[in-house]
Scaffold this motif. Sequence first.
Motif, mmCIF file in Angstrom:
data_model
loop_
_atom_site.group_PDB
_atom_site.id
_atom_site.type_symbol
_atom_site.label_atom_id
_atom_site.label_comp_id
_atom_site.label_asym_id
_atom_site.label_seq_id
_atom_site.Cartn_x
_atom_site.Cartn_y
_atom_site.Cartn_z
ATOM 1 N N ASN A 1 -0.758 21.947 47.590
ATOM 2 C CA ASN A 1 0.223 20.881 47.731
ATOM 3 C C ASN A 1 0.242 20.441 49.185
ATOM 4 O OD1 ASN A 1 3.050 19.630 48.026
ATOM 5 N ND2 ASN A 1 2.899 19.963 45.827
ATOM 6 N N SER A 2 0.413 19.166 49.432
ATOM 7 C CA SER A 2 0.311 18.627 50.793
ATOM 8 C C SER A 2 1.602 18.720 51.596
ATOM 9 C CB SER A 2 -0.125 17.154 50.733
ATOM 10 O OG SER A 2 0.911 16.367 50.156
ATOM 11 N N ARG A 3 2.671 19.196 50.981
ATOM 12 C CA ARG A 3 3.955 19.252 51.682
ATOM 13 C C ARG A 3 3.915 20.239 52.848
ATOM 14 N NH1 ARG A 3 8.227 19.087 46.554
ATOM 15 N NH2 ARG A 3 7.964 16.875 46.085
ATOM 16 N N SER A 4 4.951 20.215 53.668
ATOM 17 C CA SER A 4 5.013 21.129 54.808
ATOM 18 C C SER A 4 5.127 22.564 54.305
ATOM 19 C CB SER A 4 6.222 20.804 55.684
ATOM 20 O OG SER A 4 7.430 21.124 54.993
ATOM 21 N N PRO A 5 4.703 23.536 55.107
ATOM 22 C CA PRO A 5 4.847 24.944 54.706
ATOM 23 C C PRO A 5 6.284 25.306 54.336
ATOM 24 C CG PRO A 5 3.366 24.808 56.565
ATOM 25 C CD PRO A 5 3.924 23.415 56.363
ATOM 26 N N GLU A 6 7.238 24.742 55.050
ATOM 27 C CA GLU A 6 8.651 25.026 54.749
ATOM 28 C C GLU A 6 9.024 24.537 53.352
ATOM 29 O OE1 GLU A 6 7.920 25.240 58.936
ATOM 30 O OE2 GLU A 6 7.587 23.556 57.567
ATOM 31 N N GLY B 1 6.170 31.018 42.112
ATOM 32 C CA GLY B 1 6.602 29.672 42.475
ATOM 33 C C GLY B 1 6.603 28.733 41.291
ATOM 34 N N TYR B 2 7.020 27.518 41.565
ATOM 35 C CA TYR B 2 7.009 26.489 40.543
ATOM 36 C C TYR B 2 5.587 25.956 40.358
ATOM 37 C CZ TYR B 2 12.075 26.309 41.418
ATOM 38 O OH TYR B 2 13.404 26.611 41.562
ATOM 39 N N THR B 3 5.366 25.284 39.232
ATOM 40 C CA THR B 3 4.093 24.587 39.058
ATOM 41 C C THR B 3 4.073 23.398 40.023
ATOM 42 O OG1 THR B 3 5.069 23.305 37.251
ATOM 43 C CG2 THR B 3 3.782 25.245 36.646
ATOM 44 N N GLY B 4 2.895 22.946 40.360
ATOM 45 C CA GLY B 4 2.765 21.861 41.324
ATOM 46 C C GLY B 4 1.874 22.248 42.480
ATOM 47 N N GLY B 5 1.092 23.319 42.290
ATOM 48 C CA GLY B 5 0.185 23.779 43.340
ATOM 49 C C GLY B 5 0.750 24.897 44.191
ATOM 50 N N TYR B 6 1.984 25.302 43.928
ATOM 51 C CA TYR B 6 2.644 26.297 44.778
ATOM 52 C C TYR B 6 2.133 27.716 44.541
ATOM 53 C CZ TYR B 6 5.613 22.241 45.331
ATOM 54 O OH TYR B 6 6.052 20.965 45.574
ATOM 55 N N ASN B 7 1.917 28.081 43.287
ATOM 56 C CA ASN B 7 1.410 29.425 43.000
ATOM 57 C C ASN B 7 -0.029 29.601 43.489
ATOM 58 O OD1 ASN B 7 3.566 30.909 41.432
ATOM 59 N ND2 ASN B 7 3.437 29.023 40.244
ATOM 60 N N ALA C 1 2.540 34.950 56.595
ATOM 61 C CA ALA C 1 1.216 34.609 56.073
ATOM 62 C C ALA C 1 0.877 33.151 56.367
ATOM 63 C CB ALA C 1 1.163 34.875 54.571
ATOM 64 N N PHE C 2 1.846 32.251 56.165
ATOM 65 C CA PHE C 2 1.629 30.825 56.404
ATOM 66 C C PHE C 2 1.410 30.516 57.881
ATOM 67 C CE2 PHE C 2 2.740 29.934 52.084
ATOM 68 C CZ PHE C 2 2.300 28.644 51.827
ATOM 69 N N SER C 3 1.931 31.362 58.758
ATOM 70 C CA SER C 3 1.725 31.131 60.189
ATOM 71 C C SER C 3 0.268 31.375 60.591
ATOM 72 C CB SER C 3 2.652 32.033 61.009
ATOM 73 O OG SER C 3 2.241 33.393 60.923
#
Length: 428
Positions: A54-59, A393-399, A75-77
């Motif tokens: 997903n292209s959203r910010s890590p937050e 996570g939710y569906t939408g590329g998060y998992n 991990a995201f850092s």
Amino acid sequence: MNKFDVIVIGAGTSGLMAAIAAAEDGSQVLLLEKNKRIGKKLLLTGGGRCNVTNSRSPEEIIAHIPGNGKFLYSAFSQYDNQDIIQFFESNGTALKEEDHGRMFPVTDRSQTIVETLHEKLKELSVTLYTEAPVKKILRNENQIIGVALEKQKIYAPCVIIATGGKTYPSTGSTGDGYRFADKLGHSIEPLYPTESPIRSEESFIKKKTLQGISLRDVQLSVLNQKGKAIVSHQMDLLFTHFGISGPAALRCSSFVNQALKKNPGQAVQLSLDIFPESSEKKLFAELQKKIQAEPEKQLKNSFRQLLPERLLEFLLEKNQLDELKGRQVTDQQLSDFISEMKDFRITANGTFPLEKSFVTGGGISLKEVQPKTMESKRMQGLFFCGEVLDINGYTGGYNITAALVTGHNAGKHAAEMAEYMRYVIDDY
């Protein structure tokens, strides 16, 4: 003696990335997969198109991972969704962005993603064994020393468990990782289905009154025992023969299961707001205007553009308005009808079981895993990544994002540890 630096168990999303990351860091890597093919579950994702991140910010991404997403900050850092996008595009796989930031391969084929990962494995000389189920993880006291297959033992100072959860067991996700972790002293948080259709025993569900009706951009809320919303999601919804499905239902499902667990034997109340962007006052004015324009018309004809026909008839009948003409309706009756559309109650009795759900909730306790490295706090040289962890996570590329990020970090840090610990297995 058969030796490697890092052994990865499971060639799914997280395992493939873990093997790649470890090899990129200079390790001799063995990737073990019990199926004939790698990435079997990955091929099914996104309706066969693979919503790879997903292209959203890590937050924002972490906010869309309600199951312990905050664990992923460290991990995201080190590696995040932008790194994932860069990885695929630098390896010849162009991605495109769709609604809500979802990223797909331009080819619209999951196979493209699997092939990219497979080619990278070959480029990095990762050894891949398919049809190679692991029987046991080997250790010497508090140190990992390798794995045992059916007919051989293979040694390495670092082993990464990337075996997935218990959803889609036909893809090989049968809970092997939980058994391995348990035998090595780890705690397993209770498993439960998430991103799952919701079952209901309401009479209108059993009678299939609303089956097949799809609603756009509605708000579904899970209520606590006091009638307050635990969580709300404004998305599409579908009535089915067993209950409700669609994005709004899937996102609420884990909260339904948690509420059922908290109050055993008690069903969970859902509230459906069919018009979340309109207040009751605004709807009252709009419907009153329709009635005043044609007072002799029956409500089901005056309001026919308001809702799908069967849903409109159901709600009118429920409020004893189905035979009334506009001029016969009192302000109170109209208010009650609007309240029903803004707070349509549905009793949830559960969700689909794990094997029919999209994502596994629960898993290896995060209290026993280092958030920066994905290494076990209980066993040196043991790492975890992906759905086997208590993260969902939710569906939408998060998992998939969580799987790729934890996989990359597990692989990178396992390779670093292996560089210093090869001597540990010299005597085995």
